[in-house]
Design an enzyme around this catalytic site. Structure first.
Site, PDB file in Angstrom:
ATOM      1  N   ASP A  93       0.657  -1.002  -0.093  1.00  0.00           N
ATOM      2  CA  ASP A  93      -0.263  -0.312   0.431  1.00  0.00           C
ATOM      3  C   ASP A  93       1.394   1.517  -0.165  1.00  0.00           C
ATOM      4  OD1 ASP A  93      -2.594  -1.613  -0.384  1.00  0.00           O
ATOM      5  OD2 ASP A  93      -2.387  -1.563   1.913  1.00  0.00           O
TER       6      ASP A  93
ATOM      7  N   LYS B  76       0.322  -8.048  -3.581  1.00  0.00           N
ATOM      8  CA  LYS B  76      -1.012  -6.984  -3.508  1.00  0.00           C
ATOM      9  C   LYS B  76      -1.154  -5.886  -4.097  1.00  0.00           C
ATOM     10  CE  LYS B  76      -3.982  -6.011  -0.380  1.00  0.00           C
ATOM     11  NZ  LYS B  76      -4.843  -5.027  -0.655  1.00  0.00           N
TER      12      LYS B  76
ATOM     13  N   ASP C 263      -5.873  -5.627  -6.537  1.00  0.00           N
ATOM     14  CA  ASP C 263      -7.043  -6.077  -6.085  1.00  0.00           C
ATOM     15  C   ASP C 263      -7.860  -4.622  -5.307  1.00  0.00           C
ATOM     16  OD1 ASP C 263      -9.161  -5.426  -3.576  1.00  0.00           O
ATOM     17  OD2 ASP C 263      -7.349  -4.781  -2.011  1.00  0.00           O
TER      18      ASP C 263
ATOM     19  N   LYS D 237     -11.247  -4.539  -6.987  1.00  0.00           N
ATOM     20  CA  LYS D 237     -12.612  -5.422  -6.623  1.00  0.00           C
ATOM     21  C   LYS D 237     -13.855  -4.070  -7.400  1.00  0.00           C
ATOM     22  CE  LYS D 237     -11.463  -4.185  -1.548  1.00  0.00           C
ATOM     23  NZ  LYS D 237     -10.686  -4.022  -1.263  1.00  0.00           N
TER      24      LYS D 237
ATOM     25  N   ASP E  41     -19.911  -3.269 -11.541  1.00  0.00           N
ATOM     26  CA  ASP E  41     -20.654  -2.709 -12.616  1.00  0.00           C
ATOM     27  C   ASP E  41     -20.886  -3.771 -13.551  1.00  0.00           C
ATOM     28  OD1 ASP E  41     -20.924  -0.455 -14.872  1.00  0.00           O
ATOM     29  OD2 ASP E  41     -19.300   0.335 -14.185  1.00  0.00           O
TER      30      ASP E  41
ATOM     31  N   THR F 197     -15.791  -5.821   5.172  1.00  0.00           N
ATOM     32  CA  THR F 197     -15.124  -5.329   7.488  1.00  0.00           C
ATOM     33  C   THR F 197     -15.562  -3.887   7.478  1.00  0.00           C
ATOM     34  OG1 THR F 197     -12.691  -5.308   7.082  1.00  0.00           O
ATOM     35  CG2 THR F 197     -13.939  -7.687   7.158  1.00  0.00           C
TER      36      THR F 197
ATOM     37  N   ARG G 230       0.672  -3.493   7.283  1.00  0.00           N
ATOM     38  CA  ARG G 230       1.372  -2.755   7.441  1.00  0.00           C
ATOM     39  C   ARG G 230       3.165  -3.511   8.678  1.00  0.00           C
ATOM     40  NH1 ARG G 230      -3.281   0.727   9.079  1.00  0.00           N
ATOM     41  NH2 ARG G 230      -3.963  -1.224   8.495  1.00  0.00           N
TER      42      ARG G 230
HETATM   43  O1  C5P Z   1      -2.120  -2.940   6.487  1.00  0.00           O
HETATM   44  P1  C5P Z   1      -2.476  -4.127   6.772  1.00  0.00           P
HETATM   45  O2  C5P Z   1      -1.792  -5.905   7.398  1.00  0.00           O
HETATM   46  O3  C5P Z   1      -4.094  -3.791   7.662  1.00  0.00           O
HETATM   47  O4  C5P Z   1      -3.514  -4.333   5.562  1.00  0.00           O
HETATM   48  C1  C5P Z   1      -4.139  -5.388   4.873  1.00  0.00           C
HETATM   49  C2  C5P Z   1      -4.893  -5.469   4.158  1.00  0.00           C
HETATM   50  O5  C5P Z   1      -5.841  -5.823   3.484  1.00  0.00           O
HETATM   51  C3  C5P Z   1      -4.956  -3.825   2.924  1.00  0.00           C
HETATM   52  O6  C5P Z   1      -4.443  -3.526   1.858  1.00  0.00           O
HETATM   53  C4  C5P Z   1      -6.175  -3.667   3.033  1.00  0.00           C
HETATM   54  O7  C5P Z   1      -6.691  -2.690   2.717  1.00  0.00           O
HETATM   55  C5  C5P Z   1      -7.239  -4.840   2.587  1.00  0.00           C
HETATM   56  N1  C5P Z   1      -8.500  -5.204   2.752  1.00  0.00           N
HETATM   57  C6  C5P Z   1      -8.280  -5.931   4.377  1.00  0.00           C
HETATM   58  N2  C5P Z   1      -9.732  -5.518   4.932  1.00  0.00           N
HETATM   59  C7  C5P Z   1     -10.283  -5.785   3.749  1.00  0.00           C
HETATM   60  C8  C5P Z   1     -10.565  -6.223   2.598  1.00  0.00           C
HETATM   61  C9  C5P Z   1      -9.339  -5.565   1.980  1.00  0.00           C
HETATM   62  O8  C5P Z   1      -7.565  -5.092   4.895  1.00  0.00           O
HETATM   63  N3  C5P Z   1     -11.583  -6.533   4.238  1.00  0.00           N
END
Ligand code: C5P
Length: 234
Positions: free
Chosen positions: A10, A34, A61, A63, A66, A121, A213
């Site tokens: 990210d 990703k 990713d 998503k 449409d 989520t 992270r």
């Molecule tokens: O930094 P972290 O481990 O929280 O990153 C989780 C990744 O998964 C991010 O790219 C976030 O956008 C993605 N994600 C998420 N929860 C979801 C779908 C995708 O955390 N339900």
């Protein structure tokens, strides 16, 4: 399908992303990467080609959601980009998911894996009822969307590791669960609320964990990645 750790890159630019991935040159394996909306919209298909050329598998990713014809054509483009895994919103309906699979399938019959987002989520029961006028319990909505995705022929869903077991029970052991919300036992949760460690996600039956992270913000990202591999894969 083997278990793997997907590193959520990210970052806002190609420069940052590639500098981050350079650090893994010393590592014995190429992380599955990703690429999300922020990086893709900033850098376009070139960043996918560059990371692919470096030998990484890619989960794009984006998503998609449409009308079926538009999603079918967009998926054909992603398939030519040679990504390994991509996704869409199950809320687009079974017809949209079937069209997506058609678009994704290459002339030789191969295609990237395709998984569905059920409910984000960030959506809770209140928002489901108030904004979407869906009155079923959110757990049941998630499982119903997962089952619709499976019936359409998709390969799995993105879900919390806390849901992996229920999704497998409803949709079968072969149906993939790709799970973000992973944190080390001694790590910072950040904005994730319901989390599991890589070792717990393995026990829960997740097929892939998506980790951002805890790896990207670690003092030693390669060591953090290797810790995920040790806990989740080995
Ligand atoms: O930094 P972290 O481990 O929280 O990153 C989780 C990744 O998964 C991010 O790219 C976030 O956008 C993605 N994600 C998420 N929860 C979801 C779908 C995708 O955390 N339900």
């Amino acid at each position: 399908m083997g278990k793997d750790v997907i590193v959520a890159c990210d970052f806002a630019s190609a420069q940052q992303t590639l500098a981050f991935l350079d650090r893994f040159d010393s590592c014995g394996r190429k992380p599955f990467v990703k690429i999300g909306m922020e990086l893709f919209y900033a850098e376009g298909p070139a960043i996918v080609r560059e990371i692919k050329a470096r030998g990484h598998k890619i989960f794009l990713d984006l998503k998609l959601h449409d009308i079926p014809n538009t999603v079918k054509k967009a998926m054909a483009v992603l398939s030519r980009l040679d990504v390994d895994l991509c996704n869409l919103h199950a809320a687009g309906t079974r017809e949209m998911m079937t069209a997506a699979l058609e678009g994704l399938t290459r002339p030789d019959g191969t295609r990237p894996l395709l998984i569905a987002v059920t409910q984000l989520t960030s959506t809770d029961q209140t928002a489901l009822e108030r904004d979407l006028l869906i009155h079923a319990p959110i757990d049941e909505v998630v499982l119903h969307y997962a089952q619709t995705a499976r019936d359409a022929g998709l390969d799995g869903v993105v879900c919390s590791p806390l849901e992996s077991e229920k999704v497998h029970a409803r949709c079968g052991a072969q149906f993939l669960t790709v799970t973000p919300g992973v944190r080390f036992a001694d790590g910072d949760k950040g904005d994730q609320k319901r989390v599991m460690t890589p070792a717990q996600a393995k026990i829960a039956g997740s097929d892939y964990i998506v980790v951002g992270r805890p790896i990207t913000a670690a003092a030693d990202p390669v060591a953090a990645y290797e810790r995920c591999i040790t806990e989740f894969v080995d």
